[in-house]
Design a protein around this motif. Sequence first.
Motif, mmCIF file in Angstrom:
data_model
loop_
_atom_site.group_PDB
_atom_site.id
_atom_site.type_symbol
_atom_site.label_atom_id
_atom_site.label_comp_id
_atom_site.label_asym_id
_atom_site.label_seq_id
_atom_site.Cartn_x
_atom_site.Cartn_y
_atom_site.Cartn_z
ATOM 1 N N ALA A 14 0.827 -1.205 0.000
ATOM 2 C CA ALA A 14 0.000 0.000 0.000
ATOM 3 C C ALA A 14 0.859 1.252 0.000
ATOM 4 N N VAL A 15 1.903 1.263 0.821
ATOM 5 C CA VAL A 15 2.803 2.420 0.856
ATOM 6 C C VAL A 15 3.477 2.609 -0.497
ATOM 7 N N ALA A 16 3.912 1.523 -1.114
ATOM 8 C CA ALA A 16 4.531 1.624 -2.442
ATOM 9 C C ALA A 16 3.549 2.190 -3.462
ATOM 10 N N LEU A 17 2.288 1.779 -3.393
ATOM 11 C CA LEU A 17 1.280 2.299 -4.313
ATOM 12 C C LEU A 17 1.036 3.784 -4.061
ATOM 13 N N LEU A 18 0.988 4.189 -2.809
ATOM 14 C CA LEU A 18 0.790 5.603 -2.496
ATOM 15 C C LEU A 18 1.943 6.465 -3.012
ATOM 16 N N ARG A 19 3.108 5.891 -3.167
ATOM 17 C CA ARG A 19 4.273 6.632 -3.660
ATOM 18 C C ARG A 19 4.341 6.681 -5.188
ATOM 19 N N GLU A 20 3.455 5.977 -5.865
ATOM 20 C CA GLU A 20 3.494 5.956 -7.324
ATOM 21 C C GLU A 20 3.242 7.358 -7.900
ATOM 22 N N LEU A 45 -6.910 4.521 2.349
ATOM 23 C CA LEU A 45 -5.966 3.402 2.317
ATOM 24 C C LEU A 45 -4.914 3.569 3.408
ATOM 25 N N ALA A 46 -4.342 4.763 3.495
ATOM 26 C CA ALA A 46 -3.332 5.011 4.530
ATOM 27 C C ALA A 46 -3.918 4.884 5.928
#
Length: 211
Positions: A14-20, A45-46
């Motif tokens: 989820a964190v990786a997706l938020l950084r996209e 999500l976060a």
Amino acid sequence: MSNGDGYLSAAAAAVALLREPDVAAAWGKPSALAEMTVGGLGGHLAAQVFLVGQALGEPSAGHAPIALLQHYAQVGWIGAPADSEVNAGIRAKGEGIGSEGAPSVAGRASAALAEQRAALPRLAGDQVVFMPWVGWALTLDDFLTTRTMELAVHMDDLAVSVGLDTPDLPDAAFDRVLMLLSRLAVRRHGQAALLRALARAERAPAAINAI
């Protein structure tokens, strides 16, 4: 893989997706969910990661954990209309978190995850976790299963919103999500409906949604 490891793998995805970059670029645009921006969905999500930290910091003395499926029988959002007070509140909270901006939300989620990576391996799965936002408790294993499911579902929502592939989870983590959603689907539609949806396309029901 323990429930803790499964949750941590989902939170990391989820964190990786938020950084996209595509997520950040679409932050103020409508998401795949009605009445939510991409930023609001990213905030929701976060929030699943933030809630773990909140719950782990709550005193649990005097609270007996209820069963996982009983938790879903008691929450107010299942079956509630999109314009209900509970769902409007969920959207508002997500939008509030999202208003911080994509870099801040991703950064806070990453920091919370780092703290949880250190804390969770030291905790027992049967530890009681009190959730003040609903007013009852679960075991840690069951609580982390709820967060893993939320992360999996909303990663799909967020990825679809910006045209990215939905992140895959390790099998052991996804198995817990699948088991939970299957049990909720059976409670809603019955065993035969789920069996037919998975094994008999010619008589599969029109819907087999779990929530």
